[in-house]
Design a protein around this motif. Structure first.
Motif, PDB file in Angstrom:
ATOM      1  N   TYR A   9       0.835  -1.199   0.000  1.00 26.86           N
ATOM      2  CA  TYR A   9       0.000   0.000   0.000  1.00 26.86           C
ATOM      3  C   TYR A   9       0.872   1.253   0.000  1.00 26.86           C
ATOM      4  CZ  TYR A   9      -3.527   3.397   1.316  1.00 26.86           C
ATOM      5  OH  TYR A   9      -4.371   4.484   1.339  1.00 26.86           O
ATOM      6  N   THR A  11       0.717   5.266   0.661  1.00 26.80           N
ATOM      7  CA  THR A  11      -0.110   6.314   1.282  1.00 26.80           C
ATOM      8  C   THR A  11      -0.391   7.479   0.332  1.00 26.80           C
ATOM      9  OG1 THR A  11       1.849   7.350   2.237  1.00 26.80           O
ATOM     10  CG2 THR A  11       0.645   5.765   3.634  1.00 26.80           C
ATOM     11  N   TRP A  13      -1.667   7.000  -2.690  1.00 31.15           N
ATOM     12  CA  TRP A  13      -2.775   6.636  -3.570  1.00 31.15           C
ATOM     13  C   TRP A  13      -4.011   7.509  -3.374  1.00 31.15           C
ATOM     14  CZ3 TRP A  13      -1.983   0.668  -2.962  1.00 31.15           C
ATOM     15  CH2 TRP A  13      -0.926   0.255  -3.790  1.00 31.15           C
ATOM     16  N   SER A  40      -8.451  -1.865  -5.440  1.00 30.34           N
ATOM     17  CA  SER A  40      -7.590  -2.152  -4.294  1.00 30.34           C
ATOM     18  C   SER A  40      -6.829  -0.941  -3.768  1.00 30.34           C
ATOM     19  CB  SER A  40      -6.617  -3.272  -4.650  1.00 30.34           C
ATOM     20  OG  SER A  40      -7.336  -4.459  -4.907  1.00 30.34           O
ATOM     21  N   THR A  41      -6.508   0.027  -4.626  1.00 33.77           N
ATOM     22  CA  THR A  41      -5.788   1.208  -4.136  1.00 33.77           C
ATOM     23  C   THR A  41      -6.672   2.074  -3.243  1.00 33.77           C
ATOM     24  OG1 THR A  41      -6.297   2.537  -6.108  1.00 33.77           O
ATOM     25  CG2 THR A  41      -4.200   1.291  -6.101  1.00 33.77           C
ATOM     26  N   TRP A  47      -2.278  -4.364  -0.441  1.00 34.09           N
ATOM     27  CA  TRP A  47      -1.359  -4.528  -1.560  1.00 34.09           C
ATOM     28  C   TRP A  47      -2.185  -4.450  -2.835  1.00 34.09           C
ATOM     29  CZ3 TRP A  47       3.904  -6.625  -1.718  1.00 34.09           C
ATOM     30  CH2 TRP A  47       4.522  -6.610  -0.452  1.00 34.09           C
TER      31      TRP A  47
END
Length: 171
Positions: A9, A11, A13, A40-41, A47
């Motif tokens: 991930y 931060t 995004w 997913s983002t 992930w």
């Protein structure tokens, strides 16, 4: 050829989504009613492939089918329905894809499905972690074949999308 990378991930995004959302609001003006960060983002800590998925709620079908010129001026490639009826799909970045946009007319069932699945993953951390594991494994075994990668995840997504839709209906 696009490389399938599933990364930790980032931060940034949500910021990347907000910046692109502002560009799309300016570019598309009155053709859209809402913009959502999906995929997913949009799930904190998950992930994901580092591609920002954006959902546009478009005011009507005339507006939906007139998006192409404005989206192309914003750097997107128009890809038509791309396998989902009544959708307009756009990607940005070529083989180094950075954003993808899924546009539907308000009220389309796919809007609810995308939002329900996102919300379900946000609320169910263990499910989100399992999904991330499946995505990482899929990236390894797919050999950069996006169809194989998608097929690898399909059973998990179908099962949990059903659960997400049940949870959404119980609200």
């Amino acid at each position: 050829m696009r490389k399938i990378d599933v990364v930790a991930y980032n931060t940034q995004w949500p910021t990347l989504f907000a910046e692109e959302s502002a560009l799309l609001r300016t570019t598309l003006e009155k053709k859209i009613s809402r913009i959502h960060h999906v995929g997913s983002t949009s799930v904190p800590g998950m992930w994901a492939k580092p591609v920002i998925d954006i959902l546009l709620k478009v005011v009507d079908s005339e507006a939906l089918y007139s998006l192409d010129p404005a989206m192309e001026s914003a750097g997107y490639m128009a890809r038509g329905e791309y396998g989902i009826p009544n959708r307009r799909y756009f990607s940005k970045g070529g083989d180094q894809r950075s954003h993808q946009v899924h546009a539907f007319v308000m009220g389309d069932e796919h809007i609810m499905r995308l939002l329900a699945f996102r919300n379900y993953l946000i609320k169910n951390e263990e499910v989100a972690e399992r999904y991330a594991e499946i995505k990482r494994a899929g990236a390894l075994v797919s050999e950069n074949d996006i169809r194989r990668y998608s097929a690898f995840k399909a059973g998990f997504i179908e099962h949990h999308l059903r659960l997400a839709l049940i949870a959404h209906e119980q609200k």
